[in-house]
Scaffold this motif. Structure first.
Motif, PDB file in Angstrom:
ATOM      1  N   TYR A 179      15.846  36.593  93.270  1.00 24.23           N
ATOM      2  CA  TYR A 179      14.760  37.471  92.726  1.00 24.23           C
ATOM      3  C   TYR A 179      13.683  36.588  91.918  1.00 24.23           C
ATOM      4  N   SER A 234      10.153  37.160  93.918  1.00 22.60           N
ATOM      5  CA  SER A 234       9.477  38.350  93.690  1.00 22.60           C
ATOM      6  C   SER A 234       9.239  38.212  92.143  1.00 22.60           C
ATOM      7  N   SER A 286       5.839  36.303  92.359  1.00 23.28           N
ATOM      8  CA  SER A 286       4.642  37.142  92.804  1.00 23.28           C
ATOM      9  C   SER A 286       4.202  37.890  91.506  1.00 23.28           C
ATOM     10  N   SER A 287       5.195  38.665  90.839  1.00 23.63           N
ATOM     11  CA  SER A 287       4.814  39.857  89.938  1.00 23.63           C
ATOM     12  C   SER A 287       4.103  39.032  88.740  1.00 23.63           C
ATOM     13  N   TYR A 333      -0.858  46.085  98.320  1.00 14.13           N
ATOM     14  CA  TYR A 333       0.197  45.028  98.205  1.00 14.13           C
ATOM     15  C   TYR A 333       1.578  45.198  98.647  1.00 14.13           C
ATOM     16  N   GLY A 334       2.078  46.321  98.371  1.00 10.49           N
ATOM     17  CA  GLY A 334       3.669  46.635  98.637  1.00 10.49           C
ATOM     18  C   GLY A 334       3.527  46.417 100.465  1.00 10.49           C
ATOM     19  N   LEU A 348       2.801  42.780 101.369  1.00 12.26           N
ATOM     20  CA  LEU A 348       4.134  41.688 100.784  1.00 12.26           C
ATOM     21  C   LEU A 348       5.227  41.943 101.896  1.00 12.26           C
ATOM     22  N   ASN A 349       5.394  43.235 102.169  1.00 12.33           N
ATOM     23  CA  ASN A 349       6.383  43.645 103.029  1.00 12.33           C
ATOM     24  C   ASN A 349       6.245  43.294 104.597  1.00 12.33           C
ATOM     25  N   GLU A 382       8.754  41.130 105.688  1.00 14.09           N
ATOM     26  CA  GLU A 382      10.214  41.575 105.986  1.00 14.09           C
ATOM     27  C   GLU A 382      10.266  42.291 107.069  1.00 14.09           C
ATOM     28  N   PRO A 399       5.997  43.921  94.559  1.00 12.55           N
ATOM     29  CA  PRO A 399       7.006  43.057  95.236  1.00 12.55           C
ATOM     30  C   PRO A 399       8.327  43.174  95.282  1.00 12.55           C
ATOM     31  N   PHE A 400       8.897  44.154  94.416  1.00 17.88           N
ATOM     32  CA  PHE A 400      10.175  44.573  94.113  1.00 17.88           C
ATOM     33  C   PHE A 400      10.469  45.803  94.868  1.00 17.88           C
ATOM     34  N   SER A 429      12.834  45.231  98.272  1.00 17.66           N
ATOM     35  CA  SER A 429      13.901  45.188  98.093  1.00 17.66           C
ATOM     36  C   SER A 429      14.908  46.481  98.027  1.00 17.66           C
TER      37      SER A 429
END
Length: 462
Positions: free
Chosen positions: A63, A66, A69-70, A279-280, A283-284, A287, A402-403, A406
């Motif tokens: 964690y 993230s 990043s937050s 940003y989601g 940042l993804n 992934e 950033p979360f 997940s």
């Protein structure tokens, strides 16, 4: 903006999680002991693999990536709150240069951080000065040119941010050690800092402060730089020009004035959604399936077609700023939601990755327009404060973004559904705002009462 992009996207590669396995021969009892049993497969390093002080940000410690990043986005929140009003009072140039200087300093602290705590704190302070500096530099760029060029300069400024993401991916591909990558991506800030001393102060800000002679000098300097002959100009004070004994309007004026109150609330939500989805999805990118560096580069390059499209649509009377931004947000929302109906093993043309990139292109177009649109809705004396408040709400989206990836542990499509619903709601709310295409720009709060600006007020009432 290239430098801002490198700092904003730093965690995507610096915090990337490589393939690894842990030996089953013994259960490690400490972080230092873990280093003897863990094996990383990929040929790059990150804060996850950092062994100098036994960071090893995996499993229960995952964690923290993230969180770092937050913390950066939390810093952006504070920077937007403070730098906007400061530049309205002290001037654009000194606040911008100060922010860029400390951005470079804390950027080097990030690269040389001896432990995770120092790294996380440095990212927080980088966020403060990076966000504030980026905001002021955007306003400064807009105020160097006439309103007819705002859509062009605004789009060009945000285009360089997209190019910066691709440049950062290229640097990451060439420099696989995370500390060297952080150093290399921070070094251009030194060059930009030295060049920034050559910039003049904003003539619009000088004019709004009643500094007519200085504003005239800057306009002469710009005209000569454009190859024009020396101008014979004399600026006349506007109705709201500040006298020496007056104080500059503050953030509370955004709430007090009826024309600005609801616009500010709606704009704050739109900025929040733009940041949250933008940003989601960015940042993804780390992934998504496939090559890490290619995915990051594509997440930047996919924005490039959005900017000429923006410039074309926002200048047309049948679309304008409002309708164009609403359509982009709605399309981005649908692109994200439709990913839940596609299988993960589908071909390239029907893959969730392609739809995610389409959603990224649409929301980046909306993000580009909202900068231009917001700067046109606020008078000069409140423009930085208005952009600061909107950017403040924007950073809440960045803090949460950033979360969200997940949440794929619930279902691979859940993050995209969250982004999709947010985009749709912001798109429909945009239709409540007035159009600013071919409308006058207010210089002071008093200008909001003039007949020329009443068009916006009347449209809002309708």
């Amino acid at each position: 903006k290239v430098y801002v992009a490198c700092q904003s996207m730093l965690i995507v590669l610096v915090g990337a999680v490589p393939e690894y396995h842990i030996d089953q021969e013994g259960i490690p009892t400490s972080r230092a002991e873990l280093g003897k049993h863990i094996h990383f497969a990929d040929n790059f390093t990150s804060i996850v693999t950092e062994a100098s002080t036994s960071w090893y940000l995996i499993e229960q410690e995952a964690y923290k990536v993230s969180l770092a990043s937050s913390l950066f986005f939390a810093g952006l929140l504070i920077g937007n709150i403070t730098f906007g009003p400061l530049s309205d009072k002290l001037g654009r140039k000194p606040v911008y240069i100060s922010g860029l200087f400390f951005d470079v300093v804390f950027g080097y602290v990030t690269a040389l951080a001896p432990n995770y705590d120092t790294f996380a704190v440095s990212r927080f302070f980088v966020g403060i000065v990076n966000g504030g500096m980026a905001l002021v530099s955007f306003v400064l760029t807009q105020e160097y040119v006439g309103k007819s060029f705002w859509s062009f300069t605004g789009s060009l400024t945000n285009l360089t941010f997209a190019v910066g993401i691709a440049v950062y991916a290229l640097l990451g591909y060439c420099v696989r050690e995370w500390r060297y990558l952080a150093l290399v991506s921070n070094t251009p800030g030194v060059i930009f800092l030295l060049l920034s001393f050559m910039l003049p102060e904003s003539p619009r800000w000088l004019y709004s402060q009643g500094k007519m002679a200085e504003a005239e000098d800057v306009l002469q300097y710009i005209a000569l730089g454009n190859g024009k002959e020396r101008l014979n100009l004399k600026l006349k004070p506007s109705a709201g020009t500040l006298r020496k004994d007056d104080s500059a309007p503050g953030i509370l004026n955004l709430v007090k004035h009826p024309v600005l109150r609801w616009q500010t609330i709606i704009l704050m939500y739109i900025w929040y959604v733009c940041s949250f989805v933008y940003y989601g999805l960015t940042l993804n990118a780390g992934e998504l399936r496939g090559n890490l560096y290619l995915n990051v580069a594509l997440s930047g390059l996919v924005e490039v077609p959005a900017f000429p499209l923006c410039m074309f649509l926002i200048e047309k009377s049948w679309s304008g700023r409002r309708k164009t931004m609403a359509c982009f947000l709605i399309f981005a929302g649908f692109a994200c939601i439709f990913t839940m109906f596609l299988p993960t093993n589908a071909g390239l043309l029907l893959s969730p990755t392609l739809l995610a990139l389409c959603g990224k292109m649409m929301v980046s177009a909306a993000f580009n327009i909202v900068y231009i649109y917001t700067s046109e809705l606020y008078p000069t004396v409140l423009r930085n404060a208005g952009l600061g408040v909107c950017s403040m709400s924007c950073r809440f989206g960045g803090i949460l973004a950033p979360f969200v990836p997940s949440m794929k542990s619930l279902s691979p499509s859940v993050p995209f559904v969250v982004f999709g619903i947010s985009g749709l709601s912001a798109g429909f709310l945009t239709l409540l705002l007035p159009e600013t295409l071919n409308k006058p720009i207010a210089e002071s709060i008093e200008d909001l009462q003039s007949p020329k600006y009443q068009v916006l007020k009347n449209e809002e009432a309708e």
